[in-house]
Design an enzyme around this catalytic site. Structure first.
Site, mmCIF file in Angstrom:
data_model
loop_
_atom_site.group_PDB
_atom_site.id
_atom_site.type_symbol
_atom_site.label_atom_id
_atom_site.label_comp_id
_atom_site.label_asym_id
_atom_site.label_seq_id
_atom_site.Cartn_x
_atom_site.Cartn_y
_atom_site.Cartn_z
ATOM 1 N N MET A 1 -35.130 -46.770 -39.857
ATOM 2 C CA MET A 1 -34.058 -47.641 -40.372
ATOM 3 C C MET A 1 -33.963 -47.480 -41.884
ATOM 4 S SD MET A 1 -32.301 -50.332 -38.842
ATOM 5 C CE MET A 1 -33.340 -51.254 -37.734
ATOM 6 N N CYS A 2 -32.849 -47.167 -42.329
ATOM 7 C CA CYS A 2 -32.672 -47.010 -43.788
ATOM 8 C C CYS A 2 -32.788 -48.366 -44.475
ATOM 9 C CB CYS A 2 -31.291 -46.437 -44.086
ATOM 10 S SG CYS A 2 -30.816 -45.060 -43.033
#
Ligand code: GLN
Length: 341
Positions: A1-2
């Site tokens: 997940m950024c």
């Protein structure tokens, strides 16, 4: 997940927002604290901002790690904007690693960043998508749908892909919208603007959750008022609304006690609390007085925001250190400058 971050307020430099904070995006690119998917965000970075006198944003993106970009480090302190959207990327397996797959994505005045993943087959192809990356495709569909209808769009995508993680930041330079869907979101109201971020970059964010609870509490009070307008003989529909309000208040209590939660399961109300809520609302369902009493009891001790304050324009106070936090759940309207909102 950024990880991503948005700023809306008085002009701030990209260096101040992205590189300098003690736990800002630069640090989050190699040592995120709350990230549950992926250990690093080394697959690129991107910054979108609105240059003065130009309605369309400018973007600077790269497929390399942010920590290795000496040119950005040197120029970032010299670029300022009143609206900035920045992201560091941890590519989902199977997605390309190149600049066009890196947020923010843009169309006209809009910028979009996506933390998470979505099954591309539920979105379908889009000729204007910048990349085959799921986030680029999602952004292209959102641009068509109408970015201002973000909530509706996300609900539709989530219905088609229940496993999706849909944490978005969306802006047109004047307002910023955010969703959290299977990840965290933090809010910091500084004296001269608002930060929305996947994770807090300094301790002042802690106050944000409390203020968000206060806002949600105020909305639930309004929901109770509306529900009590339903004639008391309509027991079915009244009960239906009252259960939802009761469970929402109990969830707020959980959040208030565990403001650093990272997953829904950590603030889930117990089965027995659900059963008790049903029982009490059924018993008290026809009596407005008893229902108000129940609500007051369940909400005791929760912070309460004044909704009228949130809607009124705020004059910009002199400095950031007067910061406290918070604003409603998904939409922040700019209350500086000339919008008067
Ligand atoms: N799915 C997107 C990508 O591959 C975003 C990834 C993320 O949030 N880690 O870039």
């Amino acid at each position: 997940m950024c990880r991503h971050l948005g700023w809306l307020g008085a002009p701030r430099s990209l260096g101040e927002l992205v590189l300098r904070p003690e736990h800002g995006l630069l640090v989050q690119s190699y040592r995120p604290r709350r990230q549950r998917h992926g250990l690093l965000n080394a697959d690129g970075w991107g910054v979108g901002f609105y240059p003065a006198q130009r309605p369309e944003p400018a973007r600077w993106r790269s497929s390399r790690p942010l920590w290795g970009d000496a040119s950005f480090a040197s120029v970032a302190p010299a670029i300022s904007s009143s609206c900035v959207l920045a992201a560091v990327r941890s590519a989902t397996a199977g997605m390309p690693i190149d600049e066009t797959a890196t947020a923010p994505f843009s169309d006209g005045r809009w910028l979009v960043s996506h933390n998470g993943r979505v099954d591309r087959s539920v979105l379908g192809p889009h000729p204007a998508a910048e990349s085959v990356c799921d986030s680029a495709l999602l952004a292209a569909h959102l641009f068509d749908f109408g970015p201002a209808r973000l909530g509706e769009f996300i609900a539709g995508v989530a219905a088609r892909d229940p496993a999706a993680r849909l944490n978005l930041l969306v802006t047109d330079g004047q307002r910023m919208l955010a969703t959290r869907w299977n990840d965290t979101l933090s809010v910091l109201r500084a004296g001269d603007g608002v930060v929305l971020a996947s994770e807090p970059f300094d301790p002042r964010f802690g106050a944000g959750m409390r203020e968000l609870v206060g806002v949600a509490h105020a909305h639930l009070r309004s929901a109770l008022d509306y529900t009590l307008l339903i004639p008391s003989k309509e027991t079915g529909i009244r009960r239906f609304c009252l259960w939802a309000i009761g469970l929402a208040v109990l969830t707020l209590r959980k959040i208030e006690h565990n403001p650093r939660f990272t997953a829904g399961a950590q603030v889930k109300v117990t089965r027995s609390a659900v059963a008790m809520t049903r029982l009490l609302t059924n018993v008290a369902g026809r009596s407005d007085g008893a229902l108000r009493l129940l609500f007051a009891q369940a909400a005791r001790g929760l912070p309460l925001a004044r909704l009228s304050d949130l809607r009124r324009a705020r004059p910009a106070p002199p400095n950031l250190d007067q910061a406290t936090v918070g604003e409603p759940e998904h939409a922040l309207r700019r209350s500086y400058g000339n919008t008067g909102s």
